[in-house]
Design an enzyme around this catalytic site. Sequence first.
Site, PDB file in Angstrom:
ATOM      1  N   ASN A 184      -3.048   7.827  -2.562  1.00 18.04           N
ATOM      2  CA  ASN A 184      -2.496   6.524  -2.935  1.00 18.04           C
ATOM      3  C   ASN A 184      -1.991   6.596  -4.367  1.00 18.04           C
ATOM      4  OD1 ASN A 184      -5.082   5.901  -1.073  1.00 18.04           O
ATOM      5  ND2 ASN A 184      -3.488   4.400  -0.715  1.00 18.04           N
ATOM      6  N   CYS A 240      -4.322  10.864   4.714  1.00 19.13           N
ATOM      7  CA  CYS A 240      -4.584  10.273   6.027  1.00 19.13           C
ATOM      8  C   CYS A 240      -4.828  11.404   7.009  1.00 19.13           C
ATOM      9  CB  CYS A 240      -3.395   9.435   6.485  1.00 19.13           C
ATOM     10  SG  CYS A 240      -3.528   8.869   8.189  1.00 19.13           S
ATOM     11  N   HIS A 263       0.861  -1.188   0.000  1.00 20.96           N
ATOM     12  CA  HIS A 263       0.000   0.000   0.000  1.00 20.96           C
ATOM     13  C   HIS A 263       0.897   1.238   0.000  1.00 20.96           C
ATOM     14  CE1 HIS A 263      -3.690   2.161   1.684  1.00 20.96           C
ATOM     15  NE2 HIS A 263      -2.739   2.997   2.050  1.00 20.96           N
ATOM     16  N   HIS A 291       1.547   5.424  -0.764  1.00 19.75           N
ATOM     17  CA  HIS A 291       1.106   6.796  -1.035  1.00 19.75           C
ATOM     18  C   HIS A 291       2.188   7.466  -1.876  1.00 19.75           C
ATOM     19  CE1 HIS A 291      -2.565   7.224   1.436  1.00 19.75           C
ATOM     20  NE2 HIS A 291      -2.080   6.123   1.973  1.00 19.75           N
TER      21      HIS A 291
HETATM   22 ZN    ZN Z   1      -3.234   4.754   3.109  1.00 19.10          ZN
END
Ligand code: ZN
Length: 308
Positions: free
Chosen positions: A253, A244, A211, A213
Amino acid sequence: MPGQAMPARIEIVEVSPRDGLQNEARPVSTAEKLALIAQMVEAGARRIEATSFVNPARVPQMADAEAVMAALKGRYPQVSFSGLVLNARGAERAVAAGCQELTYVVVASESFSLRNQGRGIAETLAGWSEVGRIAAAAGLRRNVLIAAAFGCPFEGRVDGARVLELASQAAAAGADEIGLADTIGVGTPGQVGELFAALHQRLPGMPLRAHFHDTRNTGIANAVAALAGGAQILDASAGGIGGCPFAPRATGNIATEDLVYTLDGMGVRSGLDGRAIAALDPWLAEILGHPVPGKLGKAGWFDGSPPA
Ligand code: ZN
């Protein structure tokens, strides 16, 4: 990554309805969220992080979690919907709402954990036993995401050995998938590839998820490095939207359409239609009230043939 074996096929988890929207200032309606999900399903998304079951006072944009899931019930049998949870209460809500998967967050740094989860790492890990049990009893896929795995906004660099240890402990308590998240977008490809390779070695057979960013423009490179290191699942967000609420200056993202373009060119299949996702950019910009960071929507898909 020349010389590294890339998987022929990977899974993309579309996280725009959750990570993509949670930090947006303008309230996004339930109907708009459902329209986003419908368009992503149409574009081929088969795993979607639909919402999070967290305190609506802290994350108001996710206050309609139950309504979103209720509207999705029975509508897309081909899609697995997950809800992000931080505790047992959230897990019970995700089960009751009809999620097929649940994603639990363990933060790799103590300071960030205290701010984001309101409790420290040890307590969060202990909480996973209970959350994992609730998910397993209801037949939900159990995903653990280790946040701030490559760096913390309050503590700086995060020790990879600690991340591996947390992943092992989460796996030992029962998990179907372990993810590493670069929550504030500080990781670089060498570091990412090494950490995933070490994790793959530590937990052979465990599906690994990444994951990223794109805060420092390293997201797509990191995604490729993660795959070369053994990850098979990547999170991405249409238009590259997101942020976030508890990570200062974190941006979106990696953009799903940009990722699909890169992977397609490398012969890595995801089942998603990058052109269709890029075409959503103007609509996304309209509901959010600002342009989206994804590149493909601006530049267009290059397929090698001369323009007509
Ligand atoms: Zn995230």
